[in-house]
Design a protein around this motif. Structure first.
Motif, PDB file in Angstrom:
ATOM      1  N   MET A 115     -13.799  -7.370 -16.129  1.00  0.00           N
ATOM      2  CA  MET A 115     -14.984  -7.394 -15.285  1.00  0.00           C
ATOM      3  C   MET A 115     -15.620  -8.783 -15.389  1.00  0.00           C
ATOM      4  O   MET A 115     -15.872  -9.268 -16.483  1.00  0.00           O
ATOM      5  CB  MET A 115     -15.942  -6.312 -15.777  1.00  0.00           C
ATOM      6  N   PRO A 116     -15.879  -9.423 -14.254  1.00  0.00           N
ATOM      7  CA  PRO A 116     -16.451 -10.764 -14.317  1.00  0.00           C
ATOM      8  C   PRO A 116     -17.895 -10.732 -14.817  1.00  0.00           C
ATOM      9  O   PRO A 116     -18.601  -9.732 -14.697  1.00  0.00           O
ATOM     10  CB  PRO A 116     -16.382 -11.273 -12.877  1.00  0.00           C
ATOM     11  N   LEU A 117     -18.314 -11.840 -15.362  1.00  0.00           N
ATOM     12  CA  LEU A 117     -19.681 -12.024 -15.825  1.00  0.00           C
ATOM     13  C   LEU A 117     -20.597 -12.087 -14.609  1.00  0.00           C
ATOM     14  O   LEU A 117     -20.277 -12.743 -13.618  1.00  0.00           O
ATOM     15  CB  LEU A 117     -19.749 -13.325 -16.629  1.00  0.00           C
ATOM     16  N   THR A 118     -21.737 -11.416 -14.684  1.00  0.00           N
ATOM     17  CA  THR A 118     -22.719 -11.408 -13.597  1.00  0.00           C
ATOM     18  C   THR A 118     -23.979 -12.104 -14.066  1.00  0.00           C
ATOM     19  O   THR A 118     -24.431 -11.877 -15.200  1.00  0.00           O
ATOM     20  CB  THR A 118     -23.050  -9.959 -13.185  1.00  0.00           C
ATOM     21  N   THR A 119     -24.569 -12.934 -13.215  1.00  0.00           N
ATOM     22  CA  THR A 119     -25.806 -13.617 -13.575  1.00  0.00           C
ATOM     23  C   THR A 119     -26.916 -12.592 -13.814  1.00  0.00           C
ATOM     24  O   THR A 119     -26.857 -11.478 -13.271  1.00  0.00           O
ATOM     25  CB  THR A 119     -26.230 -14.614 -12.479  1.00  0.00           C
ATOM     26  N   PRO A 120     -27.922 -12.947 -14.611  1.00  0.00           N
ATOM     27  CA  PRO A 120     -28.978 -11.983 -14.935  1.00  0.00           C
ATOM     28  C   PRO A 120     -29.697 -11.404 -13.712  1.00  0.00           C
ATOM     29  O   PRO A 120     -30.133 -10.256 -13.740  1.00  0.00           O
ATOM     30  CB  PRO A 120     -29.953 -12.790 -15.793  1.00  0.00           C
ATOM     31  N   ASP A 121     -29.782 -12.171 -12.639  1.00  0.00           N
ATOM     32  CA  ASP A 121     -30.454 -11.677 -11.431  1.00  0.00           C
ATOM     33  C   ASP A 121     -29.519 -10.893 -10.520  1.00  0.00           C
ATOM     34  O   ASP A 121     -29.935 -10.383  -9.480  1.00  0.00           O
ATOM     35  CB  ASP A 121     -31.101 -12.824 -10.653  1.00  0.00           C
ATOM     36  N   GLY A 122     -28.234 -10.803 -10.887  1.00  0.00           N
ATOM     37  CA  GLY A 122     -27.265 -10.030 -10.120  1.00  0.00           C
ATOM     38  C   GLY A 122     -26.794 -10.682  -8.835  1.00  0.00           C
ATOM     39  O   GLY A 122     -26.056 -10.071  -8.067  1.00  0.00           O
ATOM     40  N   ARG A 123     -27.175 -11.924  -8.616  1.00  0.00           N
ATOM     41  CA  ARG A 123     -26.820 -12.586  -7.355  1.00  0.00           C
ATOM     42  C   ARG A 123     -25.385 -13.094  -7.320  1.00  0.00           C
ATOM     43  O   ARG A 123     -24.803 -13.216  -6.243  1.00  0.00           O
ATOM     44  CB  ARG A 123     -27.772 -13.746  -7.087  1.00  0.00           C
ATOM     45  N   TYR A 124     -24.829 -13.409  -8.482  1.00  0.00           N
ATOM     46  CA  TYR A 124     -23.508 -14.028  -8.522  1.00  0.00           C
ATOM     47  C   TYR A 124     -22.650 -13.423  -9.624  1.00  0.00           C
ATOM     48  O   TYR A 124     -23.163 -12.962 -10.646  1.00  0.00           O
ATOM     49  CB  TYR A 124     -23.621 -15.538  -8.807  1.00  0.00           C
ATOM     50  N   ILE A 125     -21.342 -13.496  -9.398  1.00  0.00           N
ATOM     51  CA  ILE A 125     -20.393 -13.296 -10.485  1.00  0.00           C
ATOM     52  C   ILE A 125     -19.855 -14.686 -10.803  1.00  0.00           C
ATOM     53  O   ILE A 125     -19.919 -15.600  -9.972  1.00  0.00           O
ATOM     54  CB  ILE A 125     -19.252 -12.318 -10.124  1.00  0.00           C
ATOM     55  N   ILE A 126     -19.326 -14.840 -12.000  1.00  0.00           N
ATOM     56  CA  ILE A 126     -18.791 -16.137 -12.408  1.00  0.00           C
ATOM     57  C   ILE A 126     -17.296 -15.984 -12.640  1.00  0.00           C
ATOM     58  O   ILE A 126     -16.865 -15.144 -13.431  1.00  0.00           O
ATOM     59  CB  ILE A 126     -19.501 -16.653 -13.659  1.00  0.00           C
ATOM     60  N   VAL A 127     -16.541 -16.783 -11.904  1.00  0.00           N
ATOM     61  CA  VAL A 127     -15.083 -16.783 -12.016  1.00  0.00           C
ATOM     62  C   VAL A 127     -14.652 -18.215 -12.291  1.00  0.00           C
ATOM     63  O   VAL A 127     -14.922 -19.110 -11.475  1.00  0.00           O
ATOM     64  CB  VAL A 127     -14.410 -16.241 -10.738  1.00  0.00           C
ATOM     65  N   ARG A 128     -14.025 -18.415 -13.462  1.00  0.00           N
ATOM     66  CA  ARG A 128     -13.581 -19.744 -13.887  1.00  0.00           C
ATOM     67  C   ARG A 128     -14.702 -20.775 -13.750  1.00  0.00           C
ATOM     68  O   ARG A 128     -14.492 -21.893 -13.276  1.00  0.00           O
ATOM     69  CB  ARG A 128     -12.323 -20.165 -13.126  1.00  0.00           C
ATOM     70  N   GLY A 129     -15.903 -20.374 -14.154  1.00  0.00           N
ATOM     71  CA  GLY A 129     -17.042 -21.282 -14.180  1.00  0.00           C
ATOM     72  C   GLY A 129     -17.752 -21.470 -12.856  1.00  0.00           C
ATOM     73  O   GLY A 129     -18.749 -22.177 -12.776  1.00  0.00           O
ATOM     74  N   ARG A 130     -17.273 -20.832 -11.808  1.00  0.00           N
ATOM     75  CA  ARG A 130     -17.851 -21.002 -10.468  1.00  0.00           C
ATOM     76  C   ARG A 130     -18.636 -19.751 -10.067  1.00  0.00           C
ATOM     77  O   ARG A 130     -18.233 -18.633 -10.370  1.00  0.00           O
ATOM     78  CB  ARG A 130     -16.737 -21.268  -9.466  1.00  0.00           C
ATOM     79  N   LEU A 131     -19.762 -19.972  -9.390  1.00  0.00           N
ATOM     80  CA  LEU A 131     -20.580 -18.873  -8.885  1.00  0.00           C
ATOM     81  C   LEU A 131     -20.010 -18.353  -7.568  1.00  0.00           C
ATOM     82  O   LEU A 131     -19.687 -19.138  -6.678  1.00  0.00           O
ATOM     83  CB  LEU A 131     -22.019 -19.342  -8.638  1.00  0.00           C
ATOM     84  N   TRP A 132     -19.900 -17.038  -7.473  1.00  0.00           N
ATOM     85  CA  TRP A 132     -19.483 -16.380  -6.239  1.00  0.00           C
ATOM     86  C   TRP A 132     -20.517 -15.307  -5.937  1.00  0.00           C
ATOM     87  O   TRP A 132     -20.841 -14.489  -6.802  1.00  0.00           O
ATOM     88  CB  TRP A 132     -18.096 -15.751  -6.386  1.00  0.00           C
ATOM     89  N   ARG A 133     -21.052 -15.316  -4.729  1.00  0.00           N
ATOM     90  CA  ARG A 133     -22.121 -14.383  -4.384  1.00  0.00           C
ATOM     91  C   ARG A 133     -21.666 -12.940  -4.495  1.00  0.00           C
ATOM     92  O   ARG A 133     -20.591 -12.567  -4.024  1.00  0.00           O
ATOM     93  CB  ARG A 133     -22.618 -14.649  -2.963  1.00  0.00           C
ATOM     94  N   SER A 134     -22.515 -12.131  -5.122  1.00  0.00           N
ATOM     95  CA  SER A 134     -22.250 -10.697  -5.275  1.00  0.00           C
ATOM     96  C   SER A 134     -22.630  -9.962  -3.997  1.00  0.00           C
ATOM     97  O   SER A 134     -23.410 -10.459  -3.178  1.00  0.00           O
ATOM     98  CB  SER A 134     -23.094 -10.119  -6.417  1.00  0.00           C
ATOM     99  N   ALA A 135     -22.111  -8.770  -3.874  1.00  0.00           N
ATOM    100  CA  ALA A 135     -22.474  -7.916  -2.745  1.00  0.00           C
ATOM    101  C   ALA A 135     -23.943  -7.522  -2.858  1.00  0.00           C
ATOM    102  O   ALA A 135     -24.512  -7.466  -3.955  1.00  0.00           O
ATOM    103  CB  ALA A 135     -21.592  -6.674  -2.718  1.00  0.00           C
ATOM    104  N   ASN A 136     -24.535  -7.249  -1.743  1.00  0.00           N
ATOM    105  CA  ASN A 136     -25.929  -6.841  -1.671  1.00  0.00           C
ATOM    106  C   ASN A 136     -26.119  -5.511  -2.411  1.00  0.00           C
ATOM    107  O   ASN A 136     -25.541  -4.496  -2.022  1.00  0.00           O
ATOM    108  CB  ASN A 136     -26.331  -6.692  -0.201  1.00  0.00           C
ATOM    109  N   PRO A 137     -26.933  -5.496  -3.464  1.00  0.00           N
ATOM    110  CA  PRO A 137     -27.127  -4.254  -4.216  1.00  0.00           C
ATOM    111  C   PRO A 137     -27.930  -3.204  -3.448  1.00  0.00           C
ATOM    112  O   PRO A 137     -27.973  -2.046  -3.862  1.00  0.00           O
ATOM    113  CB  PRO A 137     -27.874  -4.714  -5.473  1.00  0.00           C
TER     114      PRO A 137
END
Length: 107
Positions: free
Chosen positions: A1-23
């Protein structure tokens, strides 16, 4: 499971931010859109294998439409005016200190 930023806006894959789906999407809507996304990705693969450029373009359009509906592309789903940092290296964003702490705790 990828790491998610504390605000839930992004997952981190190989150090890069990728926008998460709208919760705010319902679970059934999110599942439907993920199914559409997977179908579209399979269509891209099939079109490439068939060397059908027209079908591939249509399939790419379907991928983009599903990702926009999920909130992973297009206008951001959050409402506080924070910028979109999609595809940025996390170390170059306001998440850098948080990520360094998380990585240090994991080692």
């Amino acid at each position: 499971m990828p790491l998610t930023t504390p605000d839930g806006r992004y997952i981190i894959v190989r150090g890069r931010l990728w926008r998460s789906a709208n919760p705010d999407l319902s679970e059934s809507e999110r599942a439907r859109l993920v199914n559409e996304l997977m179908d579209a990705r399979r269509a891209v693969k099939a079109a490439r294998a068939a060397q059908d450029r027209k079908a591939e373009a249509a399939a790419h359009h379907a991928v983009d439409a599903a990702k926009q509906a999920l909130g992973e592309r297009g206008p951001v789903w959050w409402r506080d005016g924070a910028p979109d940092l999609n595809r940025e290296m996390a170390k170059n964003t306001p998440y850098a200190e948080w990520l360094a702490r998380v990585e240090k705790d994991d080692s």
